[in-house]
Design a protein around this motif. Structure first.
Motif, PDB file in Angstrom:
ATOM      1  N   TYR A  23      30.116  39.397  58.256  1.00  5.36           N
ATOM      2  CA  TYR A  23      31.098  40.053  58.845  1.00  5.36           C
ATOM      3  C   TYR A  23      32.319  39.733  58.634  1.00  5.36           C
ATOM      4  N   ILE A  24      32.713  38.546  58.534  1.00  2.00           N
ATOM      5  CA  ILE A  24      33.993  38.213  58.080  1.00  2.00           C
ATOM      6  C   ILE A  24      34.293  38.837  56.608  1.00  2.00           C
ATOM      7  N   ALA A  65      48.906  41.078  46.624  1.00  2.00           N
ATOM      8  CA  ALA A  65      47.879  39.958  46.731  1.00  2.00           C
ATOM      9  C   ALA A  65      48.325  38.774  46.704  1.00  2.00           C
ATOM     10  N   PHE A  66      49.529  38.418  45.708  1.00  2.00           N
ATOM     11  CA  PHE A  66      50.198  37.233  45.384  1.00  2.00           C
ATOM     12  C   PHE A  66      50.980  36.996  46.695  1.00  2.00           C
ATOM     13  N   THR A  67      51.678  38.087  47.124  1.00  2.00           N
ATOM     14  CA  THR A  67      52.620  38.040  48.666  1.00  2.00           C
ATOM     15  C   THR A  67      51.814  37.494  49.649  1.00  2.00           C
ATOM     16  N   GLN A  68      50.422  38.258  49.775  1.00  2.00           N
ATOM     17  CA  GLN A  68      49.606  37.890  50.872  1.00  2.00           C
ATOM     18  C   GLN A  68      49.126  36.109  50.833  1.00  2.00           C
ATOM     19  N   TRP A  69      48.879  35.790  49.594  1.00  2.00           N
ATOM     20  CA  TRP A  69      48.592  34.700  49.526  1.00  2.00           C
ATOM     21  C   TRP A  69      49.701  33.456  49.866  1.00  2.00           C
ATOM     22  N   GLY A  95      38.628  34.370  55.578  1.00  2.00           N
ATOM     23  CA  GLY A  95      39.321  35.734  55.759  1.00  2.00           C
ATOM     24  C   GLY A  95      40.686  35.607  55.233  1.00  2.00           C
ATOM     25  N   THR A  96      41.283  34.477  55.361  1.00  2.00           N
ATOM     26  CA  THR A  96      42.649  34.440  54.854  1.00  2.00           C
ATOM     27  C   THR A  96      42.842  34.340  53.290  1.00  2.00           C
ATOM     28  N   LEU A  97      41.818  33.812  52.565  1.00  2.00           N
ATOM     29  CA  LEU A  97      41.640  33.645  51.321  1.00  2.00           C
ATOM     30  C   LEU A  97      41.043  34.955  50.554  1.00  2.00           C
ATOM     31  N   PHE A  98      40.188  35.618  51.198  1.00  2.00           N
ATOM     32  CA  PHE A  98      39.031  36.404  50.632  1.00  2.00           C
ATOM     33  C   PHE A  98      39.866  38.169  50.936  1.00  2.00           C
ATOM     34  N   LEU A  99      40.696  38.341  51.771  1.00  2.00           N
ATOM     35  CA  LEU A  99      41.181  39.385  52.015  1.00  2.00           C
ATOM     36  C   LEU A  99      42.183  39.641  50.684  1.00  2.00           C
ATOM     37  N   PRO A 100      43.159  38.956  50.495  1.00  2.00           N
ATOM     38  CA  PRO A 100      43.902  39.329  49.118  1.00  2.00           C
ATOM     39  C   PRO A 100      43.241  39.318  48.202  1.00  2.00           C
ATOM     40  N   PHE A 101      42.046  38.427  47.730  1.00  2.00           N
ATOM     41  CA  PHE A 101      41.303  38.531  46.483  1.00  2.00           C
ATOM     42  C   PHE A 101      40.778  39.882  46.343  1.00  2.00           C
ATOM     43  N   VAL A 102      40.131  40.410  47.487  1.00  2.00           N
ATOM     44  CA  VAL A 102      39.883  41.869  47.363  1.00  2.00           C
ATOM     45  C   VAL A 102      41.042  42.626  46.912  1.00  2.00           C
ATOM     46  N   VAL A 103      41.940  42.483  47.529  1.00  2.00           N
ATOM     47  CA  VAL A 103      43.155  43.286  47.204  1.00  2.00           C
ATOM     48  C   VAL A 103      43.496  43.291  46.008  1.00  2.00           C
ATOM     49  N   PHE A 104      43.390  42.165  45.271  1.00  2.00           N
ATOM     50  CA  PHE A 104      43.523  41.940  43.817  1.00  2.00           C
ATOM     51  C   PHE A 104      42.557  42.668  42.988  1.00  2.00           C
ATOM     52  N   LEU A 105      41.396  42.694  43.526  1.00  2.00           N
ATOM     53  CA  LEU A 105      40.249  43.162  42.569  1.00  2.00           C
ATOM     54  C   LEU A 105      40.275  44.716  42.704  1.00  2.00           C
ATOM     55  N   THR A 106      40.847  45.352  43.693  1.00  2.00           N
ATOM     56  CA  THR A 106      40.629  46.636  43.618  1.00  2.00           C
ATOM     57  C   THR A 106      42.081  47.430  43.789  1.00  2.00           C
ATOM     58  N   ARG A 107      43.054  46.650  43.136  1.00  2.00           N
ATOM     59  CA  ARG A 107      44.350  47.112  42.884  1.00  2.00           C
ATOM     60  C   ARG A 107      44.558  48.254  42.004  1.00  2.00           C
ATOM     61  N   GLU A 108      43.388  48.890  41.281  1.00  2.00           N
ATOM     62  CA  GLU A 108      43.576  49.843  40.447  1.00  2.00           C
ATOM     63  C   GLU A 108      42.858  51.069  41.098  1.00  2.00           C
ATOM     64  N   ALA A 139      36.792  35.374  64.258  1.00  2.00           N
ATOM     65  CA  ALA A 139      37.505  34.783  63.099  1.00  2.00           C
ATOM     66  C   ALA A 139      38.657  35.734  63.041  1.00  2.00           C
ATOM     67  N   SER A 140      39.581  35.536  62.193  1.00  2.00           N
ATOM     68  CA  SER A 140      40.789  36.106  61.990  1.00  2.00           C
ATOM     69  C   SER A 140      41.117  36.219  60.559  1.00  2.00           C
ATOM     70  N   THR A 141      42.122  37.167  60.147  1.00  2.00           N
ATOM     71  CA  THR A 141      42.413  36.939  58.462  1.00  2.00           C
ATOM     72  C   THR A 141      43.819  36.211  58.581  1.00  2.00           C
ATOM     73  N   GLY A 142      44.149  35.688  59.720  1.00  2.00           N
ATOM     74  CA  GLY A 142      45.157  34.750  59.621  1.00  2.00           C
ATOM     75  C   GLY A 142      46.635  35.600  59.588  1.00  2.00           C
TER      76      GLY A 142
END
Length: 290
Positions: A23-24, A65-69, A95-108, A139-142
């Motif tokens: 889910y997270i 993604a960098f700002t979110q981290w 959730g806190t770490l994974f969300l920006p990671f996906v933001v970075f992967l899908t930035r294009e 859970a939460s995304t922080g």
């Protein structure tokens, strides 16, 4: 005496953990993709750390993604130190770490067009859907949720007010940076996000609660049990004018069963007083389980 609750076995515990982390990660990925496809291209800063990252990206050109981290990780550490332990535990860290990671992967990634209204609507739906899934795992995304809790602890202001203030400041900042029109679209996105979270949390299958006051309550009780096949609870009630005892029948039914219930009441006692209202979530036999 109530029997002690059975402890969840190791296999069930592991399975629940697997479901929770699914889910997270799924929810965080949906939030990140909705952000990249709809909110960021249209400069819609609809609150939260993602809204801050949108403003920072437009102003300084820094990857969101960098700002979110940069915001999420220190806030999580502060939450750990100031709130007395892992408030949301490792789940929120994931959730806190994974969300920006996906933001970075899908930035294009791109939908091929830019439209502020569509961005606000579909971005709000996507973020709400993702957050609702994350919340189902407790859970939460922080982000600003943790910031709001820290502010609440030291100021005594309610959590809802803290979240409102933080999101409001972000939207106001977006009005200065992007203009009033895009700030208003951000408010639309916030509203849609909240409604979508409620929809994911409580579902679309709204049940109905019927409260029935009748002089033929015993006959009604038997008819509902037999013909609607729903449980009936008899509540104690007293007439405000007569001060006589007037039992109230309470019955929870699916929306599709309301007409049948009303026909039964009409047939048994045309003078019955009936109140039918929404029940946004019902847990138990015949309905969904927690």
């Amino acid at each position: 005496m109530l029997a002690p609750r059975k402890r969840r076995g190791p296999l069930n515990h592991r399975l629940q953990l697997l479901i929770d982390y699914t889910y997270i990660l799924t929810g965080a990925a949906i939030v990140a993709i909705a952000f990249n496809l709809f909110l960021l291209p249209n400069k819609i800063a609809s609150g939260g750390v993602s809204g801050i990252s949108t403003i920072v990206n437009a102003t300084f050109g820094i990857e969101p993604a960098f700002t979110q981290w940069a915001f999420n990780i220190p806030l999580f550490i502060l939450g750990f130190l100031l709130l007395g332990g892992l408030k949301y535990g490792i789940k929120t860290l994931a959730g806190t770490l994974f969300l920006p990671f996906v933001v970075f992967l899908t930035r294009e990634w791109s939908v091929g067009f830019e439209d502020a209204l569509l961005g606000a609507l579909f971005g709000g739906i996507g973020v709400g859907l993702g957050l609702g899934i994350v919340f189902r795992a407790s859970a939460s995304t922080g982000g600003t949720d943790l910031a709001a809790q820290i502010i609440q602890k030291f100021t005594g202001v309610s959590l809802g007010a803290c979240v409102f203030i933080l999101d409001g400041l972000i939207v106001l900042t977006s009005a200065v940076v992007f203009g009033l029109e895009l700030a208003l679209y951000a408010l639309i996105a916030l509203f849609v996000t909240g409604k979508t979270i409620d929809l994911v949390q409580m579902g679309v299958g709204y049940a109905k609660v019927a409260l029935i006051i009748s002089n033929h309550q015993e006959e009604l009780r038997k008819s509902i049990l037999r013909d609607v096949d729903r449980g009936v609870t008899k509540l104690s009630g007293y007439g405000g004018y007569t001060e006589e005892e007037r039992p109230v029948l309470m019955c929870v039914v699916h929306q599709s069963e309301v007409t049948k219930l009303k026909h039964i009441v009409q047939a048994v006692d045309p003078q019955a007083f009936v109140i039918v209202t929404n029940a946004t979530e019902v847990l138990g036999e015949g309905f969904k389980h927690a």
